[in-house]
Design an enzyme around this catalytic site. Sequence first.
Site, PDB file in Angstrom:
ATOM      1  N   TRP A 114      33.511 -30.780 -18.881  1.00  0.00           N
ATOM      2  CA  TRP A 114      32.158 -31.348 -18.913  1.00  0.00           C
ATOM      3  C   TRP A 114      31.103 -30.253 -19.031  1.00  0.00           C
ATOM      4  O   TRP A 114      30.075 -30.444 -19.698  1.00  0.00           O
ATOM      5  CB  TRP A 114      31.937 -32.240 -17.702  1.00  0.00           C
ATOM      6  CG  TRP A 114      32.842 -33.430 -17.727  1.00  0.00           C
ATOM      7  CD1 TRP A 114      33.897 -33.692 -16.904  1.00  0.00           C
ATOM      8  CD2 TRP A 114      32.814 -34.500 -18.680  1.00  0.00           C
ATOM      9  NE1 TRP A 114      34.518 -34.854 -17.265  1.00  0.00           N
ATOM     10  CE2 TRP A 114      33.875 -35.374 -18.353  1.00  0.00           C
ATOM     11  CE3 TRP A 114      31.993 -34.804 -19.770  1.00  0.00           C
ATOM     12  CZ2 TRP A 114      34.136 -36.531 -19.087  1.00  0.00           C
ATOM     13  CZ3 TRP A 114      32.254 -35.961 -20.502  1.00  0.00           C
ATOM     14  CH2 TRP A 114      33.309 -36.811 -20.152  1.00  0.00           C
ATOM     15  N   ASP A 174      25.212 -31.354 -12.605  1.00  0.00           N
ATOM     16  CA  ASP A 174      25.949 -32.561 -12.958  1.00  0.00           C
ATOM     17  C   ASP A 174      26.789 -32.913 -11.736  1.00  0.00           C
ATOM     18  O   ASP A 174      27.769 -32.246 -11.416  1.00  0.00           O
ATOM     19  CB  ASP A 174      26.833 -32.305 -14.167  1.00  0.00           C
ATOM     20  CG  ASP A 174      27.653 -33.534 -14.564  1.00  0.00           C
ATOM     21  OD1 ASP A 174      27.662 -34.528 -13.809  1.00  0.00           O
ATOM     22  OD2 ASP A 174      28.306 -33.485 -15.627  1.00  0.00           O
ATOM     23  N   LYS A 180      31.667 -43.590 -10.794  1.00  0.00           N
ATOM     24  CA  LYS A 180      32.665 -42.978  -9.917  1.00  0.00           C
ATOM     25  C   LYS A 180      32.381 -43.293  -8.446  1.00  0.00           C
ATOM     26  O   LYS A 180      33.237 -43.807  -7.737  1.00  0.00           O
ATOM     27  CB  LYS A 180      32.713 -41.467 -10.151  1.00  0.00           C
ATOM     28  CG  LYS A 180      33.052 -41.117 -11.604  1.00  0.00           C
ATOM     29  CD  LYS A 180      32.955 -39.645 -11.884  1.00  0.00           C
ATOM     30  CE  LYS A 180      33.059 -39.322 -13.362  1.00  0.00           C
ATOM     31  NZ  LYS A 180      34.340 -39.663 -13.978  1.00  0.00           N
TER      32      LYS A 180
END
Length: 363
Positions: free
Chosen positions: A101, A173, A197
């Site tokens: 990511w 993030d 999530k």
Amino acid sequence: MKTVYNFSAGPAILPKSVLEKAQSELVNYQNSGMSVMELSHRSSLFETIIQQAESLLRELMTIPDNYKVLFLQGGASLQFTMIPLNLAQNKKALYVNTGSWSKKAISEAKKIDNVEVEVIASSEDKNFTYIPEIKKEAIPQDAAYVHITTNNTIEGTTIFDLPDTGDVPLVADMSSNILSVNYNVADFGLIYAGAQKNIGPAGLTVVIVRDDLIGQTDVLSAMLDYDIQAKNDSLYNTPPTFAIYMAKLVFEWIKELGGVTQMEKLNTEKAQLLYDEIEQSALFSSPVDPKFRSINNIPFVTGSEELDKKFNQEALSEGFENLKGHRSVGGMRASLYNAFPKEGVEALVTFMKKFEAENGGNN
């Protein structure tokens, strides 16, 4: 019906009580005669929902008053572009590369012509199995921000100790460990997280951004402008109304359980059960440096692709869903987010012991 434990990295398991609450209100929300999914985002009913969601999140994360809370769309992936557009035009943006990511965030930032991107630390040399040292002296103090990924969903590493970036804002993030690890929001300039999530269903992205970082530059699209989104209280266009409603219910659930500190305690206990089994096992091992192991995403392997495949097949037949590791890593991965039950980890450990007894140590 057999018990199913969902180890998916996202969209992930939601609290059963939250799903049941949503089910009970699905057709007729607060005697309105309408579903939440049918409410106008301009209605007083929905305005109350989004205001309560923000208030609860502020309480749970102790968000200071000089930070905006935005409920946006496009996933964390759109933030890879929004952040440099809003914060780093004609400036330098610094990135720490700790996995898949991070690499995508770096790649997207590089597409913006007037943003200079520099990677100041990376763990790619060891296949992202550790967190690299982030040295303050490597951070030019005129940079727009330093970007980190607090939890690497695929690789299974976490940044627990935040780097000292001086006066340069820290951007994170936090998609896979927001509300799961208790960070101090005031240590960051901006936090962003896809919801699927630890917050709610896919389709919602939460952004927490310090006031002084927005409204400083022209952005090519109103939809991509934090300042416009903030001035419109996340209602510039139709937001993901049902996802925001679900997030509110999850925030209420976390508060009832004791808040983020309690969630971190429970998550640590769940993760330790699995790490203890991996440590004592002659068959299973973790590829991650123990100092940086995630409590949310735990990859493990047998050392044999054939045995990994057999394990995943047998696990699936036993009701352990989505245990297969990411295609870039292989093996297995157990994602233990806030809503994942401890008994699911205990059942997995029991299954691992049985599998090892039948297949022998291979390390």
